[in-house]
Scaffold this motif. Sequence first.
Motif, PDB file in Angstrom:
ATOM      1  N   ASP A  33       0.816  -1.220   0.000  1.00  0.00           N
ATOM      2  CA  ASP A  33       0.000   0.000   0.000  1.00  0.00           C
ATOM      3  C   ASP A  33       0.846   1.266   0.000  1.00  0.00           C
ATOM      4  O   ASP A  33       0.488   2.272   0.604  1.00  0.00           O
ATOM      5  CB  ASP A  33      -0.979   0.022   1.179  1.00  0.00           C
ATOM      6  N   LEU A  34       1.965   1.212  -0.667  1.00  0.00           N
ATOM      7  CA  LEU A  34       2.797   2.397  -0.859  1.00  0.00           C
ATOM      8  C   LEU A  34       2.602   2.905  -2.282  1.00  0.00           C
ATOM      9  O   LEU A  34       2.415   2.122  -3.202  1.00  0.00           O
ATOM     10  CB  LEU A  34       4.278   2.083  -0.626  1.00  0.00           C
ATOM     11  N   MET A  35       2.600   4.220  -2.409  1.00  0.00           N
ATOM     12  CA  MET A  35       2.465   4.819  -3.733  1.00  0.00           C
ATOM     13  C   MET A  35       3.787   4.650  -4.467  1.00  0.00           C
ATOM     14  O   MET A  35       4.837   5.066  -3.985  1.00  0.00           O
ATOM     15  CB  MET A  35       2.119   6.302  -3.609  1.00  0.00           C
ATOM     16  N   SER A  36       3.747   4.018  -5.610  1.00  0.00           N
ATOM     17  CA  SER A  36       4.927   3.852  -6.454  1.00  0.00           C
ATOM     18  C   SER A  36       4.748   4.706  -7.701  1.00  0.00           C
ATOM     19  O   SER A  36       3.642   4.856  -8.206  1.00  0.00           O
ATOM     20  CB  SER A  36       5.110   2.391  -6.856  1.00  0.00           C
ATOM     21  N   ARG A  37       5.867   5.256  -8.179  1.00  0.00           N
ATOM     22  CA  ARG A  37       5.824   6.081  -9.384  1.00  0.00           C
ATOM     23  C   ARG A  37       7.007   5.754 -10.265  1.00  0.00           C
ATOM     24  O   ARG A  37       8.067   5.396  -9.788  1.00  0.00           O
ATOM     25  CB  ARG A  37       5.879   7.568  -9.032  1.00  0.00           C
ATOM     26  N   ILE A  38       6.777   5.906 -11.544  1.00  0.00           N
ATOM     27  CA  ILE A  38       7.864   5.772 -12.505  1.00  0.00           C
ATOM     28  C   ILE A  38       7.793   6.980 -13.447  1.00  0.00           C
ATOM     29  O   ILE A  38       6.709   7.407 -13.853  1.00  0.00           O
ATOM     30  CB  ILE A  38       7.798   4.440 -13.288  1.00  0.00           C
ATOM     31  N   TYR A  39       8.943   7.533 -13.710  1.00  0.00           N
ATOM     32  CA  TYR A  39       9.073   8.642 -14.647  1.00  0.00           C
ATOM     33  C   TYR A  39       9.997   8.186 -15.770  1.00  0.00           C
ATOM     34  O   TYR A  39      11.050   7.610 -15.510  1.00  0.00           O
ATOM     35  CB  TYR A  39       9.701   9.867 -13.985  1.00  0.00           C
ATOM     36  N   VAL A  40       9.611   8.461 -16.997  1.00  0.00           N
ATOM     37  CA  VAL A  40      10.460   8.168 -18.148  1.00  0.00           C
ATOM     38  C   VAL A  40      10.633   9.490 -18.907  1.00  0.00           C
ATOM     39  O   VAL A  40       9.646  10.143 -19.248  1.00  0.00           O
ATOM     40  CB  VAL A  40       9.833   7.102 -19.075  1.00  0.00           C
ATOM     41  N   TYR A  41      11.880   9.865 -19.083  1.00  0.00           N
ATOM     42  CA  TYR A  41      12.204  11.110 -19.768  1.00  0.00           C
ATOM     43  C   TYR A  41      12.908  10.794 -21.080  1.00  0.00           C
ATOM     44  O   TYR A  41      13.764   9.924 -21.121  1.00  0.00           O
ATOM     45  CB  TYR A  41      13.172  11.966 -18.930  1.00  0.00           C
ATOM     46  N   GLY A  42      12.567  11.509 -22.104  1.00  0.00           N
ATOM     47  CA  GLY A  42      13.255  11.368 -23.378  1.00  0.00           C
ATOM     48  C   GLY A  42      13.563  12.736 -23.954  1.00  0.00           C
ATOM     49  O   GLY A  42      12.809  13.693 -23.754  1.00  0.00           O
ATOM     50  N   ILE A  43      14.689  12.843 -24.629  1.00  0.00           N
ATOM     51  CA  ILE A  43      15.076  14.105 -25.252  1.00  0.00           C
ATOM     52  C   ILE A  43      15.723  13.815 -26.598  1.00  0.00           C
ATOM     53  O   ILE A  43      16.433  12.825 -26.756  1.00  0.00           O
ATOM     54  CB  ILE A  43      16.021  14.926 -24.350  1.00  0.00           C
ATOM     55  N   ALA A  44      15.418  14.663 -27.566  1.00  0.00           N
ATOM     56  CA  ALA A  44      16.029  14.572 -28.895  1.00  0.00           C
ATOM     57  C   ALA A  44      16.543  15.961 -29.263  1.00  0.00           C
ATOM     58  O   ALA A  44      15.809  16.948 -29.152  1.00  0.00           O
ATOM     59  CB  ALA A  44      15.016  14.088 -29.928  1.00  0.00           C
ATOM     60  N   ASN A  45      17.795  16.030 -29.650  1.00  0.00           N
ATOM     61  CA  ASN A  45      18.416  17.274 -30.095  1.00  0.00           C
ATOM     62  C   ASN A  45      18.730  17.151 -31.580  1.00  0.00           C
ATOM     63  O   ASN A  45      19.323  16.166 -32.008  1.00  0.00           O
ATOM     64  CB  ASN A  45      19.731  17.523 -29.340  1.00  0.00           C
ATOM     65  N   PHE A  46      18.351  18.147 -32.333  1.00  0.00           N
ATOM     66  CA  PHE A  46      18.667  18.197 -33.751  1.00  0.00           C
ATOM     67  C   PHE A  46      19.519  19.443 -33.992  1.00  0.00           C
ATOM     68  O   PHE A  46      19.151  20.540 -33.582  1.00  0.00           O
ATOM     69  CB  PHE A  46      17.388  18.256 -34.591  1.00  0.00           C
ATOM     70  N   TYR A  47      20.658  19.253 -34.624  1.00  0.00           N
ATOM     71  CA  TYR A  47      21.607  20.334 -34.866  1.00  0.00           C
ATOM     72  C   TYR A  47      21.743  20.551 -36.376  1.00  0.00           C
ATOM     73  O   TYR A  47      21.656  19.608 -37.149  1.00  0.00           O
ATOM     74  CB  TYR A  47      22.988  19.984 -34.318  1.00  0.00           C
ATOM     75  N   SER A  48      21.998  21.783 -36.746  1.00  0.00           N
ATOM     76  CA  SER A  48      22.237  22.103 -38.151  1.00  0.00           C
ATOM     77  C   SER A  48      23.342  23.144 -38.243  1.00  0.00           C
ATOM     78  O   SER A  48      23.354  24.105 -37.471  1.00  0.00           O
ATOM     79  CB  SER A  48      20.962  22.641 -38.801  1.00  0.00           C
ATOM     80  N   GLU A  49      24.265  22.925 -39.164  1.00  0.00           N
ATOM     81  CA  GLU A  49      25.328  23.895 -39.452  1.00  0.00           C
ATOM     82  C   GLU A  49      24.917  24.681 -40.686  1.00  0.00           C
ATOM     83  O   GLU A  49      24.640  24.113 -41.734  1.00  0.00           O
ATOM     84  CB  GLU A  49      26.662  23.185 -39.684  1.00  0.00           C
ATOM     85  N   PHE A  50      24.867  26.002 -40.563  1.00  0.00           N
ATOM     86  CA  PHE A  50      24.355  26.845 -41.642  1.00  0.00           C
ATOM     87  C   PHE A  50      25.458  27.502 -42.476  1.00  0.00           C
ATOM     88  O   PHE A  50      25.188  27.976 -43.564  1.00  0.00           O
ATOM     89  CB  PHE A  50      23.445  27.931 -41.074  1.00  0.00           C
ATOM     90  N   LEU A  51      26.672  27.557 -41.970  1.00  0.00           N
ATOM     91  CA  LEU A  51      27.742  28.230 -42.706  1.00  0.00           C
ATOM     92  C   LEU A  51      28.802  27.231 -43.160  1.00  0.00           C
ATOM     93  O   LEU A  51      28.598  26.025 -43.091  1.00  0.00           O
ATOM     94  CB  LEU A  51      28.349  29.345 -41.853  1.00  0.00           C
ATOM     95  N   ASN A  52      29.946  27.732 -43.593  1.00  0.00           N
ATOM     96  CA  ASN A  52      30.936  26.899 -44.281  1.00  0.00           C
ATOM     97  C   ASN A  52      32.009  26.274 -43.407  1.00  0.00           C
ATOM     98  O   ASN A  52      32.899  25.614 -43.907  1.00  0.00           O
ATOM     99  CB  ASN A  52      31.613  27.724 -45.378  1.00  0.00           C
ATOM    100  N   GLY A  53      32.032  26.500 -42.117  1.00  0.00           N
ATOM    101  CA  GLY A  53      33.050  25.906 -41.261  1.00  0.00           C
ATOM    102  C   GLY A  53      34.336  26.722 -41.244  1.00  0.00           C
ATOM    103  O   GLY A  53      34.347  27.909 -41.548  1.00  0.00           O
ATOM    104  N   THR A  54      35.443  26.082 -40.899  1.00  0.00           N
ATOM    105  CA  THR A  54      36.718  26.787 -40.756  1.00  0.00           C
ATOM    106  C   THR A  54      37.744  26.262 -41.745  1.00  0.00           C
ATOM    107  O   THR A  54      37.681  25.108 -42.178  1.00  0.00           O
ATOM    108  CB  THR A  54      37.270  26.637 -39.329  1.00  0.00           C
ATOM    109  N   LYS A  55      38.699  27.143 -42.071  1.00  0.00           N
ATOM    110  CA  LYS A  55      39.780  26.766 -42.982  1.00  0.00           C
ATOM    111  C   LYS A  55      41.045  27.487 -42.519  1.00  0.00           C
ATOM    112  O   LYS A  55      41.028  28.685 -42.245  1.00  0.00           O
ATOM    113  CB  LYS A  55      39.441  27.165 -44.410  1.00  0.00           C
ATOM    114  N   VAL A  56      42.134  26.731 -42.416  1.00  0.00           N
ATOM    115  CA  VAL A  56      43.415  27.263 -41.945  1.00  0.00           C
ATOM    116  C   VAL A  56      44.507  26.760 -42.870  1.00  0.00           C
ATOM    117  O   VAL A  56      44.417  25.641 -43.378  1.00  0.00           O
ATOM    118  CB  VAL A  56      43.616  26.827 -40.479  1.00  0.00           C
ATOM    119  N   ALA A  57      45.501  27.571 -43.103  1.00  0.00           N
ATOM    120  CA  ALA A  57      46.639  27.157 -43.920  1.00  0.00           C
ATOM    121  C   ALA A  57      47.890  27.155 -43.052  1.00  0.00           C
ATOM    122  O   ALA A  57      48.149  28.109 -42.319  1.00  0.00           O
ATOM    123  CB  ALA A  57      46.825  28.091 -45.099  1.00  0.00           C
ATOM    124  N   VAL A  58      48.622  26.050 -43.099  1.00  0.00           N
ATOM    125  CA  VAL A  58      49.888  25.925 -42.381  1.00  0.00           C
ATOM    126  C   VAL A  58      50.971  25.699 -43.427  1.00  0.00           C
ATOM    127  O   VAL A  58      50.997  24.667 -44.087  1.00  0.00           O
ATOM    128  CB  VAL A  58      49.850  24.761 -41.369  1.00  0.00           C
TER     129      VAL A  58
END
Length: 94
Positions: A33-58
């Motif tokens: 007679d104890l109250m039991s609980r369960i929580y389920v969490y979910g997360i989704a991250n979506f990333y997007s790169e909009f520019l051209n990135g980096t460029k270096v000359a050595v």
Amino acid sequence: MFDGHVSNQRSDTLEGRLVNSAVYQKSWLNDQDLMSRIYVYGIANFYSEFLNGTKVAVSGVCFTNKRETLWASLGLAVHTIGVFTCTQSMVKAL
């Protein structure tokens, strides 16, 4: 000693992020007679790169770094609680 010339030719990056999360909760009375609980969490991250990135000359040799245009990450967590004493009036309120 290396005497190379390093030049930053481009350092353009703009990253966007979209997050979606969800939570599920369930409550019940267990055998003691104890109250039991369960929580389920979910997360989704979506990333997007909009520019051209980096460029270096050595010393005249170019190196570029560009992320994928679209990528994602997922997460999931489960949490349980089972320590609450439950009276009949509490059950009716649920």
